[in-house]
Motif scaffolding. Structure first.
Motif, PDB file in Angstrom:
ATOM      1  N   THR A 203      -2.278 -48.412  41.118  1.00 23.17           N
ATOM      2  CA  THR A 203      -1.769 -47.842  39.937  1.00 23.17           C
ATOM      3  C   THR A 203      -2.008 -48.766  38.584  1.00 23.17           C
ATOM      4  OG1 THR A 203       0.143 -47.533  41.414  1.00 23.17           O
ATOM      5  CG2 THR A 203       0.226 -46.619  39.015  1.00 23.17           C
ATOM      6  N   GLY A 204      -3.540 -49.361  38.734  1.00 22.55           N
ATOM      7  CA  GLY A 204      -4.029 -50.027  37.674  1.00 22.55           C
ATOM      8  C   GLY A 204      -4.799 -49.340  36.745  1.00 22.55           C
ATOM      9  N   ALA A 205      -5.310 -48.182  36.993  1.00 27.13           N
ATOM     10  CA  ALA A 205      -6.236 -47.490  35.959  1.00 27.13           C
ATOM     11  C   ALA A 205      -5.564 -47.076  34.732  1.00 27.13           C
ATOM     12  CB  ALA A 205      -6.940 -46.194  36.913  1.00 27.13           C
ATOM     13  N   GLY A 206      -6.245 -47.385  33.797  1.00 25.56           N
ATOM     14  CA  GLY A 206      -5.870 -46.978  32.467  1.00 25.56           C
ATOM     15  C   GLY A 206      -4.913 -47.825  31.462  1.00 25.56           C
ATOM     16  N   GLU A 207      -5.271 -49.259  32.017  1.00 29.00           N
ATOM     17  CA  GLU A 207      -4.734 -50.549  31.358  1.00 29.00           C
ATOM     18  C   GLU A 207      -5.495 -50.591  30.191  1.00 29.00           C
ATOM     19  OE1 GLU A 207      -1.583 -51.993  31.495  1.00 29.00           O
ATOM     20  OE2 GLU A 207      -1.080 -50.681  33.076  1.00 29.00           O
ATOM     21  N   LEU A 208      -5.754 -49.868  29.317  1.00 22.48           N
ATOM     22  CA  LEU A 208      -6.847 -49.678  28.085  1.00 22.48           C
ATOM     23  C   LEU A 208      -6.394 -50.828  27.393  1.00 22.48           C
ATOM     24  CD1 LEU A 208      -9.125 -48.662  26.524  1.00 22.48           C
ATOM     25  CD2 LEU A 208      -7.441 -46.934  25.384  1.00 22.48           C
ATOM     26  N   GLY A 209      -5.014 -51.016  27.170  1.00 17.07           N
ATOM     27  CA  GLY A 209      -4.562 -52.052  25.992  1.00 17.07           C
ATOM     28  C   GLY A 209      -4.926 -53.551  26.431  1.00 17.07           C
ATOM     29  N   HIS A 210      -5.159 -53.824  27.482  1.00 19.49           N
ATOM     30  CA  HIS A 210      -5.580 -55.132  27.989  1.00 19.49           C
ATOM     31  C   HIS A 210      -7.079 -55.516  28.312  1.00 19.49           C
ATOM     32  CE1 HIS A 210      -1.278 -56.220  27.402  1.00 19.49           C
ATOM     33  NE2 HIS A 210      -1.067 -55.305  28.158  1.00 19.49           N
ATOM     34  N   GLN A 211      -7.666 -54.425  27.684  1.00 17.44           N
ATOM     35  CA  GLN A 211      -9.172 -54.724  27.806  1.00 17.44           C
ATOM     36  C   GLN A 211      -9.730 -55.406  26.654  1.00 17.44           C
ATOM     37  OE1 GLN A 211     -12.407 -51.461  25.916  1.00 17.44           O
ATOM     38  NE2 GLN A 211     -11.619 -50.736  27.832  1.00 17.44           N
ATOM     39  N   THR A 212     -10.279 -56.885  27.085  1.00 11.17           N
ATOM     40  CA  THR A 212     -10.897 -57.760  26.044  1.00 11.17           C
ATOM     41  C   THR A 212     -11.949 -56.896  25.303  1.00 11.17           C
ATOM     42  OG1 THR A 212     -10.154 -59.352  27.618  1.00 11.17           O
ATOM     43  CG2 THR A 212     -11.750 -60.042  25.850  1.00 11.17           C
ATOM     44  N   VAL A 213     -11.826 -57.112  23.887  1.00  9.84           N
ATOM     45  CA  VAL A 213     -12.497 -56.707  22.684  1.00  9.84           C
ATOM     46  C   VAL A 213     -12.916 -57.696  21.889  1.00  9.84           C
ATOM     47  CG1 VAL A 213     -11.884 -54.407  23.170  1.00  9.84           C
ATOM     48  CG2 VAL A 213     -10.784 -55.711  21.503  1.00  9.84           C
ATOM     49  N   GLN A 214     -12.427 -58.932  22.162  1.00  6.55           N
ATOM     50  CA  GLN A 214     -12.716 -59.958  21.328  1.00  6.55           C
ATOM     51  C   GLN A 214     -12.432 -61.185  21.882  1.00  6.55           C
ATOM     52  OE1 GLN A 214     -10.846 -59.923  17.210  1.00  6.55           O
ATOM     53  NE2 GLN A 214     -11.786 -62.212  16.860  1.00  6.55           N
ATOM     54  N   LEU A 215     -13.581 -61.967  22.254  1.00  9.40           N
ATOM     55  CA  LEU A 215     -13.460 -63.106  23.377  1.00  9.40           C
ATOM     56  C   LEU A 215     -12.415 -64.237  22.890  1.00  9.40           C
ATOM     57  CD1 LEU A 215     -17.019 -63.261  24.938  1.00  9.40           C
ATOM     58  CD2 LEU A 215     -15.032 -62.525  26.004  1.00  9.40           C
ATOM     59  N   ASP A 216     -12.652 -64.480  21.819  1.00  6.38           N
ATOM     60  CA  ASP A 216     -11.826 -65.574  21.023  1.00  6.38           C
ATOM     61  C   ASP A 216     -10.737 -64.928  20.247  1.00  6.38           C
ATOM     62  OD1 ASP A 216     -13.285 -67.594  22.319  1.00  6.38           O
ATOM     63  OD2 ASP A 216     -14.857 -67.542  20.813  1.00  6.38           O
ATOM     64  N   GLY A 217     -10.204 -63.901  20.644  1.00  3.60           N
ATOM     65  CA  GLY A 217      -9.188 -63.274  19.666  1.00  3.60           C
ATOM     66  C   GLY A 217      -7.876 -63.972  19.641  1.00  3.60           C
ATOM     67  N   PRO A 218      -7.285 -63.304  19.224  1.00  3.40           N
ATOM     68  CA  PRO A 218      -5.837 -63.634  19.044  1.00  3.40           C
ATOM     69  C   PRO A 218      -4.826 -63.703  20.736  1.00  3.40           C
ATOM     70  CG  PRO A 218      -5.595 -61.731  17.986  1.00  3.40           C
ATOM     71  CD  PRO A 218      -6.973 -61.980  18.226  1.00  3.40           C
ATOM     72  N   ARG A 219      -3.750 -64.396  20.704  1.00  2.00           N
ATOM     73  CA  ARG A 219      -3.496 -64.583  22.019  1.00  2.00           C
ATOM     74  C   ARG A 219      -2.547 -63.223  22.110  1.00  2.00           C
ATOM     75  NH1 ARG A 219      -4.326 -67.664  26.458  1.00  2.00           N
ATOM     76  NH2 ARG A 219      -4.280 -69.265  25.191  1.00  2.00           N
ATOM     77  N   CYS A 220      -2.373 -62.603  23.267  1.00  2.00           N
ATOM     78  CA  CYS A 220      -1.852 -61.296  23.496  1.00  2.00           C
ATOM     79  C   CYS A 220      -0.638 -61.630  24.356  1.00  2.00           C
ATOM     80  CB  CYS A 220      -2.819 -60.529  24.496  1.00  2.00           C
ATOM     81  SG  CYS A 220      -1.832 -58.816  24.932  1.00  2.00           S
ATOM     82  N   ASP A 221       0.498 -60.928  24.565  1.00  2.00           N
ATOM     83  CA  ASP A 221       1.773 -61.017  25.352  1.00  2.00           C
ATOM     84  C   ASP A 221       1.244 -61.171  26.859  1.00  2.00           C
ATOM     85  OD1 ASP A 221       3.172 -61.356  23.130  1.00  2.00           O
ATOM     86  OD2 ASP A 221       3.984 -59.219  23.043  1.00  2.00           O
ATOM     87  N   CYS A 222       0.196 -60.500  27.162  1.00  2.00           N
ATOM     88  CA  CYS A 222       0.024 -60.706  28.728  1.00  2.00           C
ATOM     89  C   CYS A 222      -0.479 -61.908  28.863  1.00  2.00           C
ATOM     90  CB  CYS A 222      -0.964 -59.692  28.881  1.00  2.00           C
ATOM     91  SG  CYS A 222      -2.634 -59.944  28.353  1.00  2.00           S
ATOM     92  N   GLY A 223      -0.946 -62.934  27.876  1.00  2.65           N
ATOM     93  CA  GLY A 223      -1.378 -64.046  28.035  1.00  2.65           C
ATOM     94  C   GLY A 223      -3.112 -64.418  27.960  1.00  2.65           C
ATOM     95  N   ALA A 224      -3.735 -63.292  27.897  1.00  2.00           N
ATOM     96  CA  ALA A 224      -5.145 -63.307  27.726  1.00  2.00           C
ATOM     97  C   ALA A 224      -5.287 -63.239  26.208  1.00  2.00           C
ATOM     98  CB  ALA A 224      -5.793 -62.069  28.230  1.00  2.00           C
ATOM     99  N   ARG A 225      -6.710 -63.310  25.602  1.00  2.00           N
ATOM    100  CA  ARG A 225      -6.981 -63.290  24.292  1.00  2.00           C
ATOM    101  C   ARG A 225      -7.901 -62.115  23.860  1.00  2.00           C
ATOM    102  NH1 ARG A 225      -6.081 -67.660  21.160  1.00  2.00           N
ATOM    103  NH2 ARG A 225      -5.294 -69.502  22.030  1.00  2.00           N
ATOM    104  N   GLY A 226      -7.471 -61.619  22.809  1.00  2.00           N
ATOM    105  CA  GLY A 226      -8.496 -60.680  22.167  1.00  2.00           C
ATOM    106  C   GLY A 226      -8.387 -59.343  22.738  1.00  2.00           C
ATOM    107  N   CYS A 227      -7.001 -59.030  23.529  1.00  2.00           N
ATOM    108  CA  CYS A 227      -6.916 -57.479  24.002  1.00  2.00           C
ATOM    109  C   CYS A 227      -6.629 -56.463  23.109  1.00  2.00           C
ATOM    110  CB  CYS A 227      -5.347 -57.703  24.786  1.00  2.00           C
ATOM    111  SG  CYS A 227      -5.393 -58.638  26.567  1.00  2.00           S
ATOM    112  N   LEU A 228      -7.171 -55.368  23.358  1.00  2.00           N
ATOM    113  CA  LEU A 228      -7.199 -54.082  22.723  1.00  2.00           C
ATOM    114  C   LEU A 228      -5.683 -53.823  21.912  1.00  2.00           C
ATOM    115  CD1 LEU A 228      -9.187 -52.087  21.392  1.00  2.00           C
ATOM    116  CD2 LEU A 228      -8.165 -50.410  23.216  1.00  2.00           C
ATOM    117  N   GLU A 229      -4.603 -54.114  22.628  1.00  2.00           N
ATOM    118  CA  GLU A 229      -3.399 -53.976  22.326  1.00  2.00           C
ATOM    119  C   GLU A 229      -3.078 -54.695  21.212  1.00  2.00           C
ATOM    120  OE1 GLU A 229      -0.011 -52.849  25.137  1.00  2.00           O
ATOM    121  OE2 GLU A 229       0.524 -54.854  24.418  1.00  2.00           O
ATOM    122  N   ALA A 230      -3.257 -56.108  21.479  1.00  2.00           N
ATOM    123  CA  ALA A 230      -2.812 -57.247  20.422  1.00  2.00           C
ATOM    124  C   ALA A 230      -3.545 -56.818  18.996  1.00  2.00           C
ATOM    125  CB  ALA A 230      -2.994 -58.501  21.135  1.00  2.00           C
TER     126      ALA A 230
END
Length: 449
Positions: free
Chosen positions: A316-343
């Motif tokens: 059930t992981g398809a469609g997690e568009l918000g946590h697709q990385t679009v900026q490698l050194d972008g701001p920190r997302c609440d998910c823990g990654a950086r540069g997420c589309l949602e953030a």
């Protein structure tokens, strides 16, 4: 929407499937109805098989005569129609800041909708208590009247760039809109009273207290098929278990479906909010075979339909568009990654820069189009509905700049996710989606349990 599996078969083991084929044709025929001869021609079943199936559906009050139609020879043909009030479902949209509960008829048309404030990060005990009380309160109300037979047919998938009406505002705000259904406007309820604790089911399957014990009650004459719950992902659809929701990690691993079934006493289906909304769109007349429903509200995600069927993925992981990385050194997302589309997108919304948010959203939509070669992008969610033209035009501009001809539209359906949650229960009745529960129809009696 394509059935899973498709085609009729004159085999005892597939009687339930054949009944679902017939029911779906009755559903799509609407109030005009369809004759037994047409049902046989379109399903590939023999006229005798169709007659047996329709006789049982009529005996179970799922189908009724809709008059007679002139034929090319012989006596006029009897036309049959679906009886929408024959069965009902509850759809629940569990969002980060509110829970929306909708009672629908067999076609998925909302008859009553209620909204309650919640805070998802408070965790399962408090939030599920509010949810259970909301379901019980809605079912304790007098049974809503049937949808008038003169009501217009259910809307099809919106055309590209369709402008929606004024969207609902935040819960409790002056601009918040009540539900709009065939039975007229429905008022919204106030937040539920202070909840009491709930625990996860123990190893024996018993759960801690969530509302009053025992199965949920329903008005006399109302046949409730089950409750569908749609919430932010990630989650495990088949097992009905929540995942590590962004901003509400306390839900990770909680058996939502098991806990609710134990307290409500009816079947419960769980899926992501975006998948549910996409399913509601997919079962409508004229739905494209492949599309992405992109939802921007308290979070960002996508529900995918490919080849006429929902695409959930193995976990059930398809469609997690918000946590697709679009900026490698972008701001920190609440998910823990950086540069997420949602953030990035929600940060632009918070700054009031909606055109920039639309441009960022367009970049994500373009990636979906290139990856899946979908026919259409449909936008929804409270942020989109607050400025539909800005987002439709902004996303379309990004696609055009990248020479992607995919049309972009906005779905203005009120309570789209709650309606889709109800379809988690209803769609399997018509053979339109696999169920996480045993078949709705018995192979012997083929009646709704």
């Amino acid at each position: 929407m394509r059935r899973d599996p498709g085609g009729g078969a004159n085999l005892t083991a597939l009687r339930g499937h054949n009944a679902a084929l017939v029911l779906d044709l009755l559903r799509t025929a609407g109030e005009e109805g369809i004759s037994r001869l047409e049902l046989a021609a379109r399903t590939g079943l023999t006229p005798q098989a169709v007659s047996k199936i329709t006789a049982r559906l009529r005996a179970d009050r799922l189908a009724a005569e809709a008059g007679r139609r002139a034929s090319t020879g012989g006596k006029p043909r009897t036309v049959l129609r679906l009886v929408p009030e024959a069965a009902h479902a509850i759809g629940v949209h569990l969002d980060r800041d509110e829970v929306t509960v909708a009672l629908t008829d067999l076609t998925g048309t909302p008859l009553a909708v209620r909204r309650h404030a919640v805070t998802l990060s408070d965790g399962p005990p408090q939030v599920l208590e509010t949810l259970v009380r909301a379901v019980r309160a809605l079912l304790a109300e007098p049974a809503p009247p049937p949808v008038p037979r003169t009501a217009p047919p259910r809307p099809s998938v919106p055309p590209p760039a369709a402008a929606p009406p004024r969207p609902p505002g935040p819960v409790g705000s002056p601009g918040a809109a009540g539900s709009v259904s065939a039975s007229g406007p429905v008022s919204e309820s106030s937040p539920a009273s202070a909840p009491s604790p709930v625990s996860a089911p123990d190893s024996a399957g018993a759960s801690g207290p969530v509302g009053a014990p025992g199965p949920v009650g329903a008005p006399v004459g109302l046949r409730l098929l089950g409750v569908g719950v749609a919430m932010p992902g990630p989650l495990e659809h088949r097992g009905g278990v929540a995942g590590r929701v962004t901003g509400a990690a306390v839900w990770d691993g909680f058996p939502v479906r098991e806990a609710l079934e134990a307290r409500l006493g009816v079947p419960v289906a769980l899926d992501k909010d975006t998948n549910a909304a996409a399913l509601d769109l997919a079962v409508r007349p004229g739905a494209p075979r492949s599309f992405a429903y992109v939802h921007l509200g308290t979070g960002l995600g996508a529900g995918l339909v490919v080849g006429g069927l929902p695409l959930r993925g193995e976990r059930t992981g398809a469609g997690e568009l918000g946590h697709q990385t679009v900026q490698l050194d972008g701001p920190r997302c609440d998910c823990g990654a950086r540069g997420c589309l949602e953030a990035l997108c929600l940060a632009a919304v918070a700054r009031g820069e909606l055109p920039e948010a639309a441009r960022i959203l367009g970049a994500g939509a373009a990636n979906l189009v290139r990856l899946l070669d979908i026919d259409r992008v449909l936008l929804g969610g409270r942020v989109v509905l607050a400025a539909p033209e800005v987002f439709a035009d902004g996303v379309a501009a990004v696609l055009a700049d990248r020479r992607l001809p995919t049309p972009v539209g906005v779905t203005a359906t009120p309570h789209a996710v709650a309606r889709g949650a109800a379809q988690l229960v209803l769609a399997p009745v018509f053979g339109l989606a696999p169920s996480t529960h045993p078949p709705v129809y018995s192979s012997e009696e083929r009646t709704i349990r």
